[in-house]
Scaffold this motif. Structure first.
Motif, short mmCIF file in Angstrom:
data_model
loop_
_atom_site.label_atom_id
_atom_site.label_comp_id
_atom_site.label_asym_id
_atom_site.label_seq_id
_atom_site.Cartn_x
_atom_site.Cartn_y
_atom_site.Cartn_z
N ASP A 43 36.11 36.48 31.02
CA ASP A 43 36.96 37.29 30.16
C ASP A 43 38.32 36.60 30.13
N VAL A 45 42.56 36.55 28.65
CA VAL A 45 43.77 36.91 27.93
C VAL A 45 44.24 35.60 27.31
N SER A 81 42.01 42.56 20.36
CA SER A 81 40.92 42.37 21.32
C SER A 81 39.64 42.06 20.56
N HIS A 88 34.99 39.79 27.16
CA HIS A 88 36.13 40.42 26.50
C HIS A 88 37.23 39.38 26.31
N LEU A 90 41.29 39.11 24.89
CA LEU A 90 42.53 39.76 24.45
C LEU A 90 43.45 38.66 23.95
N SER A 111 48.90 50.10 26.97
CA SER A 111 47.69 50.15 27.77
C SER A 111 47.89 50.66 29.19
#
Length: 119
Positions: A43, A45, A81, A88, A90, A111
């Motif tokens: 995942d 960012v 996102s 995932h 972002l 968030s």
């Protein structure tokens, strides 16, 4: 495992990544690694616009993210996102350096309920 991806560890990208990592740690007590190569399975960012981060450009082209419009040199920012192949993603981007930081702070305000006050 969640990681922060930046195009290069210098300037505003490094500042935004460390700011995100610091705030994430304050909220979750979890330390995040900052990487300049996007791993295939983790995942992420993802920090930076398609003009600066090739990974973002690829995700726009392959349709993973849509409506990712920024005016270069502006205070526009984007927080988006996506879900791709079981992971995932972002995306945080800004039209200029300070707008990138606006995206980081806006993410935590929306968030995690963080609030920022002028001294």
């Amino acid at each position: 495992m969640l990681k922060i991806h930046i195009p290069k560890d210098e300037g505003i990208f490094g500042i935004a990544a460390r700011t995100f990592a610091d705030l994430w740690f304050q909220v979750t007590c979890v330390k995040l690694d900052i990487v300049t190569e996007a791993p295939a399975d983790d995942d992420l960012v993802v920090i930076g616009s398609d003009a600066a981060n090739h990974f973002v450009h690829e995700k726009i082209i392959d349709g993973t993210i849509r409506d990712f419009a920024l005016r270069t040199g502006s205070d526009d920012y984007v927080v988006k996102s996506a879900f791709e192949n079981g992971r995932h993603l972002l995306f945080l981007a800004g039209g200029r350096g300070r707008a990138l930081l606006y995206a980081v702070y806006d993410f935590f305000e929306r968030s995690a309920g963080c609030h920022y006050f002028w001294d």
